[in-house]
Design an enzyme around this catalytic site. Structure first.
Site, PDB file in Angstrom:
ATOM      1  N   SER A   7       0.859  -1.192   0.000  1.00  0.00           N
ATOM      2  CA  SER A   7       0.000   0.000   0.000  1.00  0.00           C
ATOM      3  C   SER A   7       0.893   1.238   0.000  1.00  0.00           C
ATOM      4  CB  SER A   7      -0.845  -0.023   1.278  1.00  0.00           C
ATOM      5  OG  SER A   7      -1.494   1.205   1.477  1.00  0.00           O
ATOM      6  N   TYR A  17      -1.811  -0.545  10.838  1.00  0.00           N
ATOM      7  CA  TYR A  17      -1.887  -0.920   9.421  1.00  0.00           C
ATOM      8  C   TYR A  17      -0.591  -0.542   8.691  1.00  0.00           C
ATOM      9  CZ  TYR A  17      -3.511  -1.090   4.582  1.00  0.00           C
ATOM     10  OH  TYR A  17      -3.635  -1.373   3.240  1.00  0.00           O
TER      11      TYR A  17
HETATM   12  P1  NAP Z   1     -11.429  -5.954   1.131  1.00  0.00           P
HETATM   13  O1  NAP Z   1     -12.452  -5.797   0.067  1.00  0.00           O
HETATM   14  O2  NAP Z   1     -11.830  -5.726   2.543  1.00  0.00           O
HETATM   15  O3  NAP Z   1     -10.749  -7.386   0.965  1.00  0.00           O
HETATM   16  C1  NAP Z   1      -9.868  -7.895   1.940  1.00  0.00           C
HETATM   17  C2  NAP Z   1      -9.773  -9.388   1.790  1.00  0.00           C
HETATM   18  O4  NAP Z   1      -8.857  -9.895   2.769  1.00  0.00           O
HETATM   19  C3  NAP Z   1     -11.116 -10.086   2.025  1.00  0.00           C
HETATM   20  O5  NAP Z   1     -11.256 -11.111   1.084  1.00  0.00           O
HETATM   21  C4  NAP Z   1     -10.957 -10.667   3.429  1.00  0.00           C
HETATM   22  O6  NAP Z   1     -11.713 -11.836   3.652  1.00  0.00           O
HETATM   23  C5  NAP Z   1      -9.490 -11.033   3.372  1.00  0.00           C
HETATM   24  N1  NAP Z   1      -8.984 -11.383   4.692  1.00  0.00           N
HETATM   25  C6  NAP Z   1      -9.006 -10.669   5.826  1.00  0.00           C
HETATM   26  N2  NAP Z   1      -8.490 -11.401   6.833  1.00  0.00           N
HETATM   27  C7  NAP Z   1      -8.150 -12.616   6.306  1.00  0.00           C
HETATM   28  C8  NAP Z   1      -7.591 -13.816   6.812  1.00  0.00           C
HETATM   29  N3  NAP Z   1      -7.273 -13.973   8.096  1.00  0.00           N
HETATM   30  N4  NAP Z   1      -7.369 -14.859   5.944  1.00  0.00           N
HETATM   31  C9  NAP Z   1      -7.695 -14.755   4.642  1.00  0.00           C
HETATM   32  N5  NAP Z   1      -8.263 -13.654   4.120  1.00  0.00           N
HETATM   33  C10 NAP Z   1      -8.485 -12.613   4.939  1.00  0.00           C
HETATM   34  O7  NAP Z   1     -10.233  -4.919   0.900  1.00  0.00           O
HETATM   35  P2  NAP Z   1      -9.182  -4.758  -0.303  1.00  0.00           P
HETATM   36  O8  NAP Z   1      -8.980  -3.299  -0.438  1.00  0.00           O
HETATM   37  O9  NAP Z   1      -9.539  -5.557  -1.465  1.00  0.00           O
HETATM   38  O10 NAP Z   1      -7.863  -5.339   0.408  1.00  0.00           O
HETATM   39  C11 NAP Z   1      -6.992  -6.235  -0.252  1.00  0.00           C
HETATM   40  C12 NAP Z   1      -5.552  -5.807   0.023  1.00  0.00           C
HETATM   41  O11 NAP Z   1      -5.320  -4.544  -0.576  1.00  0.00           O
HETATM   42  C13 NAP Z   1      -5.224  -5.652   1.509  1.00  0.00           C
HETATM   43  O12 NAP Z   1      -3.970  -6.240   1.778  1.00  0.00           O
HETATM   44  C14 NAP Z   1      -5.169  -4.146   1.690  1.00  0.00           C
HETATM   45  O13 NAP Z   1      -4.316  -3.775   2.722  1.00  0.00           O
HETATM   46  C15 NAP Z   1      -4.638  -3.708   0.330  1.00  0.00           C
HETATM   47  N6  NAP Z   1      -4.858  -2.304  -0.048  1.00  0.00           N
HETATM   48  C16 NAP Z   1      -6.136  -1.803  -0.141  1.00  0.00           C
HETATM   49  C17 NAP Z   1      -6.298  -0.464  -0.495  1.00  0.00           C
HETATM   50  C18 NAP Z   1      -7.673   0.158  -0.628  1.00  0.00           C
HETATM   51  O14 NAP Z   1      -7.778   1.400  -0.694  1.00  0.00           O
HETATM   52  N7  NAP Z   1      -8.734  -0.593  -0.710  1.00  0.00           N
HETATM   53  C19 NAP Z   1      -5.183   0.348  -0.746  1.00  0.00           C
HETATM   54  C20 NAP Z   1      -3.923  -0.202  -0.620  1.00  0.00           C
HETATM   55  C21 NAP Z   1      -3.769  -1.533  -0.276  1.00  0.00           C
HETATM   56  P3  NAP Z   1     -13.017 -11.895   4.599  1.00  0.00           P
HETATM   57  O15 NAP Z   1     -14.158 -11.490   3.708  1.00  0.00           O
HETATM   58  O16 NAP Z   1     -13.087 -13.308   5.032  1.00  0.00           O
HETATM   59  O17 NAP Z   1     -12.780 -10.937   5.731  1.00  0.00           O
END
Ligand code: NAP
Length: 280
Positions: A135, A148
């Protein structure tokens, strides 16, 4: 179209993981999409190119079972996308030790353990690609989001070392550093910090500013999850992937600027976004 690759992705129930799985199938790859609850993946399974697996990155047994299942069904793993993660926000002082540990268990140790499980398979195969979804927060520390940010900073440090350690085996390590992306991330942050916001404490006013910044300044140039999925797939398909890929204008501008900006200027920028006074 690039040659078919066998790709294992964590955290595919929503957001970036799901979009990456969909994009990988569209590009003709064999995809093993994983989630804590595979029921969340049922609608993705229509194509013969995608299999749903249970994988909780905090449960080593589920990681090893998933890796074995991919090998049994596809005989190889060409790429791993360490995507699973969530945001523990709040003031350093107010986050409990259990909350700190839970954040690192998922975002940091989860990715390390999954990588460790896949590396022997890739070494035996003579190559592969490990993608770490980091990120902007992996390079810039945002006040009231330090659990985070520190988990992503730690992931970046490991990826930079690992890239050199495994290059001799033909394994490539890629960091993807998105800025704001349309996913369920913000919703989950709110569910995690809800109890903190509700109770009185010394940071209450600051939390109000942090919440406004999260909905305002920090959301500039938000992109759909598919844009990150495309970057991840481009890196996996590339003959010579870069060490890191920044996604969104915010990531492309703010990370390099922060490298040359004096700390005091960065603090002032953060205070302005968060409407936090400089103090005495
Ligand atoms: P999201 O829609 O909330 O997706 C997060 C995913 O991680 C969900 O599938 C969730 O599954 C899974 N997860 C959480 N805890 C877990 C565990 N113990 N084992 C396996 N899976 C688990 O958010 P996202 O934005 O797509 O996030 C994906 C990645 O992108 C993350 O690493 C986040 O830090 C990164 N990121 C996001 C942004 C942003 O603005 N959205 C920006 C930079 C980086 P459950 O449904 O089971 O909870």
């Amino acid at each position: 179209m690039a040659a078919e690759q066998v790709i294992l992705i964590t955290g595919c129930s929503s957001g970036i993981g799901r979009a990456t799985a969909v994009e990988a199938v569209a590009r003709g790859h064999r995809v093993f999409a994983s989630a804590r609850n595979p029921v969340d993946l049922a609608d993705l399974e229509g194509s013969g190119r995608l299999s749903a697996l249970r994988l909780d990155v905090t449960d080593p047994d589920s990681i090893h079972a998933a890796v074995e299942a991919v090998q049994a069904r596809a005989g190889r793993i060409d790429a791993l996308v360490n995507n699973a993660g969530y945001g523990q926000y709040g003031a350093v002082e107010e986050i409990t030790p259990a909350e700190w540990r839970a954040q690192f268990d998922v975002n940091f140790f989860g990715a390390i353990e999954t990588t460790r499980a896949v590396l022997p398979v890739m070494r035996a195969l003579g190559g592969g690609t490990i993608v770490m979804v980091s990120s902007v927060a992996g390079k810039i520390s945002i006040p009231f989001a330090s659990p985070y940010c520190s988990s992503k900073h730690a992931l970046e440090a490991v990826a930079d070392a690992l890239r050199v350690e495994v290059s001799r085996f033909g394994i490539r390590v890629v960091l993807v550093e998105p800025g704001p992306i349309e996913t369920r991330f913000g919703e989950r942050v709110r569910s995690v910090v809800g109890p903190l916001l509700a109770r009185p404490g010394p940071y209450r006013e600051s939390y109000a500013g942090a919440e406004r910044a999260m909905d305002g300044d920090f959301q500039r140039g938000k992109l759909p999850a598919r844009s990150v999925g495309c970057v991840i797939l481009d890196a996996i398909e590339s003959r010579r992937p870069r060490a890191r890929y920044r996604v969104t204008g915010l990531a492309k501008v703010l990370i390099p600027v922060s490298r040359v900006m004096p700390d005091g200027w960065m603090d002032a920028l953060m205070r302005r976004s968060l409407k936090t006074p400089p103090g005495r």
